[in-house]
Design a protein around this motif. Structure first.
Motif, mmCIF file in Angstrom:
data_model
loop_
_atom_site.group_PDB
_atom_site.id
_atom_site.type_symbol
_atom_site.label_atom_id
_atom_site.label_comp_id
_atom_site.label_asym_id
_atom_site.label_seq_id
_atom_site.Cartn_x
_atom_site.Cartn_y
_atom_site.Cartn_z
ATOM 1 N N SER A 37 0.850 -1.196 0.000
ATOM 2 C CA SER A 37 0.000 0.000 0.000
ATOM 3 C C SER A 37 0.879 1.237 0.000
ATOM 4 O O SER A 37 2.057 1.174 0.356
ATOM 5 N N LEU A 38 0.295 2.356 -0.427
ATOM 6 C CA LEU A 38 0.962 3.652 -0.295
ATOM 7 C C LEU A 38 0.621 4.177 1.089
ATOM 8 O O LEU A 38 -0.501 4.628 1.341
ATOM 9 N N ARG A 39 1.584 4.111 1.997
ATOM 10 C CA ARG A 39 1.339 4.468 3.393
ATOM 11 C C ARG A 39 1.662 5.957 3.591
ATOM 12 O O ARG A 39 2.822 6.353 3.551
ATOM 13 N N VAL A 40 0.629 6.745 3.819
ATOM 14 C CA VAL A 40 0.760 8.201 3.885
ATOM 15 C C VAL A 40 0.679 8.678 5.332
ATOM 16 O O VAL A 40 -0.198 8.247 6.089
ATOM 17 N N CYS A 41 1.589 9.575 5.713
ATOM 18 C CA CYS A 41 1.549 10.239 7.015
ATOM 19 C C CYS A 41 0.764 11.542 6.835
ATOM 20 O O CYS A 41 1.126 12.358 5.986
ATOM 21 N N ALA A 42 -0.284 11.750 7.635
ATOM 22 C CA ALA A 42 -1.106 12.937 7.409
ATOM 23 C C ALA A 42 -1.805 13.378 8.685
ATOM 24 O O ALA A 42 -2.000 12.590 9.617
ATOM 25 N N ASP A 43 -2.190 14.647 8.689
ATOM 26 C CA ASP A 43 -2.960 15.248 9.780
ATOM 27 C C ASP A 43 -4.440 15.002 9.518
ATOM 28 O O ASP A 43 -4.933 15.273 8.424
ATOM 29 N N PRO A 44 -5.187 14.498 10.511
ATOM 30 C CA PRO A 44 -6.605 14.191 10.284
ATOM 31 C C PRO A 44 -7.504 15.406 10.223
ATOM 32 O O PRO A 44 -8.668 15.293 9.809
ATOM 33 N N GLY A 45 -7.018 16.585 10.630
ATOM 34 C CA GLY A 45 -7.867 17.771 10.675
ATOM 35 C C GLY A 45 -7.174 18.991 10.130
ATOM 36 O O GLY A 45 -7.169 20.043 10.766
ATOM 37 N N ASN A 46 -6.594 18.885 8.937
ATOM 38 C CA ASN A 46 -5.770 19.955 8.399
ATOM 39 C C ASN A 46 -6.285 20.442 7.051
ATOM 40 O O ASN A 46 -5.520 20.684 6.124
ATOM 41 N N LEU A 47 -7.593 20.564 6.921
ATOM 42 C CA LEU A 47 -8.160 21.080 5.679
ATOM 43 C C LEU A 47 -7.726 22.536 5.464
ATOM 44 O O LEU A 47 -7.562 23.262 6.445
ATOM 45 N N PRO A 48 -7.477 22.928 4.228
ATOM 46 C CA PRO A 48 -7.850 22.245 2.986
ATOM 47 C C PRO A 48 -6.829 21.239 2.477
ATOM 48 O O PRO A 48 -7.011 20.683 1.397
ATOM 49 N N MET A 49 -5.738 20.971 3.225
ATOM 50 C CA MET A 49 -4.735 20.030 2.759
ATOM 51 C C MET A 49 -5.155 18.584 2.971
ATOM 52 O O MET A 49 -5.222 17.804 2.027
ATOM 53 N N SER A 50 -5.427 18.206 4.226
ATOM 54 C CA SER A 50 -5.767 16.815 4.505
ATOM 55 C C SER A 50 -6.842 16.730 5.572
ATOM 56 O O SER A 50 -6.953 17.600 6.438
ATOM 57 N N GLY A 51 -7.628 15.678 5.506
ATOM 58 C CA GLY A 51 -8.683 15.472 6.489
ATOM 59 C C GLY A 51 -9.100 14.015 6.532
ATOM 60 O O GLY A 51 -9.084 13.313 5.513
ATOM 61 N N LYS A 52 -9.465 13.552 7.703
ATOM 62 C CA LYS A 52 -9.879 12.163 7.881
ATOM 63 C C LYS A 52 -11.314 11.948 7.434
ATOM 64 O O LYS A 52 -11.650 10.927 6.834
ATOM 65 N N GLU A 53 -12.185 12.894 7.734
ATOM 66 C CA GLU A 53 -13.595 12.758 7.392
ATOM 67 C C GLU A 53 -13.903 13.332 6.012
ATOM 68 O O GLU A 53 -14.760 12.827 5.290
ATOM 69 N N GLN A 54 -13.226 14.409 5.642
ATOM 70 C CA GLN A 54 -13.454 15.084 4.366
ATOM 71 C C GLN A 54 -12.112 15.270 3.677
ATOM 72 O O GLN A 54 -11.210 15.892 4.228
ATOM 73 N N PRO A 55 -11.938 14.728 2.483
ATOM 74 C CA PRO A 55 -10.612 14.771 1.863
ATOM 75 C C PRO A 55 -10.177 16.174 1.480
ATOM 76 O O PRO A 55 -10.984 16.996 1.040
ATOM 77 N N GLY A 56 -8.877 16.439 1.643
ATOM 78 C CA GLY A 56 -8.275 17.669 1.168
ATOM 79 C C GLY A 56 -7.502 17.401 -0.106
ATOM 80 O O GLY A 56 -7.442 16.270 -0.602
ATOM 81 N N TYR A 57 -6.855 18.432 -0.640
ATOM 82 C CA TYR A 57 -6.173 18.222 -1.914
ATOM 83 C C TYR A 57 -4.928 17.347 -1.775
ATOM 84 O O TYR A 57 -4.540 16.663 -2.732
ATOM 85 N N GLU A 58 -4.308 17.292 -0.592
ATOM 86 C CA GLU A 58 -3.192 16.362 -0.428
ATOM 87 C C GLU A 58 -3.682 14.912 -0.409
ATOM 88 O O GLU A 58 -2.963 14.013 -0.850
ATOM 89 N N ASN A 59 -4.889 14.672 0.092
ATOM 90 C CA ASN A 59 -5.481 13.334 -0.005
ATOM 91 C C ASN A 59 -5.680 12.950 -1.471
ATOM 92 O O ASN A 59 -5.452 11.795 -1.869
ATOM 93 N N LYS A 60 -6.110 13.912 -2.277
ATOM 94 C CA LYS A 60 -6.323 13.641 -3.700
ATOM 95 C C LYS A 60 -4.989 13.406 -4.418
ATOM 96 O O LYS A 60 -4.903 12.565 -5.329
ATOM 97 N N LEU A 61 -3.943 14.110 -4.001
ATOM 98 C CA LEU A 61 -2.615 13.839 -4.544
ATOM 99 C C LEU A 61 -2.162 12.431 -4.190
ATOM 100 O O LEU A 61 -1.579 11.720 -5.019
ATOM 101 N N ALA A 62 -2.438 12.019 -2.952
ATOM 102 C CA ALA A 62 -2.083 10.659 -2.532
ATOM 103 C C ALA A 62 -2.836 9.630 -3.375
ATOM 104 O O ALA A 62 -2.265 8.604 -3.777
ATOM 105 N N ASP A 63 -4.106 9.884 -3.636
ATOM 106 C CA ASP A 63 -4.889 8.966 -4.475
ATOM 107 C C ASP A 63 -4.275 8.853 -5.867
ATOM 108 O O ASP A 63 -4.211 7.756 -6.447
ATOM 109 N N LEU A 64 -3.816 9.990 -6.405
ATOM 110 C CA LEU A 64 -3.191 9.975 -7.731
ATOM 111 C C LEU A 64 -1.918 9.138 -7.721
ATOM 112 O O LEU A 64 -1.716 8.282 -8.597
ATOM 113 N N ILE A 65 -1.057 9.368 -6.732
ATOM 114 C CA ILE A 65 0.206 8.622 -6.661
ATOM 115 C C ILE A 65 -0.072 7.141 -6.435
ATOM 116 O O ILE A 65 0.566 6.274 -7.051
#
Length: 281
Positions: A37-65
């Protein structure tokens, strides 16, 4: 504003006597990267970059990679504050941080996939809508929101704007508080006249929630401290094979990365920070 808190030191090391040791270290640390798996280190509450409940654009970058690698994306969640790298990447529970400032000594940086800049945010309608520099006379006497300790504060002081400024906290737990969102809400309500935020935070927040505001990248500030920074992905020190693989993916899929950033509302500038990129939004 932890995206800014990441932006600090640069490092260099060149000792020819360690070449053999470094090669052995690379072989060992490369084995730590998951192949399932692509194991990503991320903040669960750091929108608009990353979020656990609502994806941020870094989550979308992770999905792309992850898609390009043919791997599912999994997360290690940890608030991006003191101890973030130690308790995620260095603890070997994940293999990549999607957004990290170029030159930080705690990680091995990939090539940068984004250069962005601090931005002035003002009402679309009003006497500040055409301002492009902090030396503009239209800003004199205005109350401007600023993240305490961030580089634009020095520029504000130089231009006589700090006396009436309203400071907002630099480091908070974004699961419970968002200085950037508070600042933009204050601007909507007229509590402050303008706001200055790191573009990758302010741009997406304005696009998603503040339609009456305008984002002006501060690309014309020539004196130090600099206002633009290059953003990379961060991996563990020594993992050069993994770094090169990500570098190749960034190079081959930069257009797709740009599309994700543009859709989010991230202001993108050239590598010298003095011109806004013409990317379709």
């Amino acid at each position: 504003m932890r995206a800014w808190a990441k932006i600090t030191l640069c490092f260099t090391l060149a000792l020819s006597g360690l070449v053999g040791w470094a090669a052995r270290g690379e072989a060992q640390t490369s084995d730590l990267v998951s192949t399932s798996s692509l194991r990503v280190c991320a903040d669960p509450g750091n929108l608009p970059m990353s979020g656990k409940e609502q994806p941020g654009y870094e989550n979308k970058l992770a999905d792309l990679i992850g898609e390009k690698l043919g791997l599912p994306v999994t997360y290690t969640w940890y608030p991006m504050a003191t101890g973030f790298v130690r308790n995620t990447l260095k603890a070997k529970t994940c293999d990549v941080i999607m957004g990290y400032a170029q030159g930080h000594e705690l990680v091995l940086n990939t090539n940068h996939y984004l250069t962005s800049v601090f931005a002035l945010i003002v009402p679309k309608e009003g006497d500040l809508a055409d301002v492009t520099t902090l030396s503009d006379e239209a800003l004199k006497g205005k109350r401007i929101g600023i993240i305490a300790g961030s580089p634009p504060a020095d520029h504000m002081a130089r231009n006589g704007l700090i006396g009436k400024a309203k400071p907002y906290a630099l480091v908070v737990d974004r699961r419970y508080e968002s200085p950037a969102e508070n600042m933009l809400n204050d601007l909507d309500e007229g509590t402050i006249d303008a706001a200055i935020l790191w573009g990758p935070i302010g741009g997406p927040l304005v696009k998603s929630d503040h339609p009456d505001l305008k984002v002006i990248p501060l690309i014309h500030e020539t004196l130090p401290p600099k206002m633009y920074y290059r953003i990379t992905m961060g991996v563990r020190q020594g993992e050069k094979v993994w770094q090169r693989k990500l570098n190749s993916l960034i190079r081959r899929h930069q257009d797709e990365i740009n599309a994700i950033l543009a859709e989010a509302g991230v202001p993108m500038v050239n590598d010298m920070g003095d011109a806004v990129l013409d990317v379709m939004q």
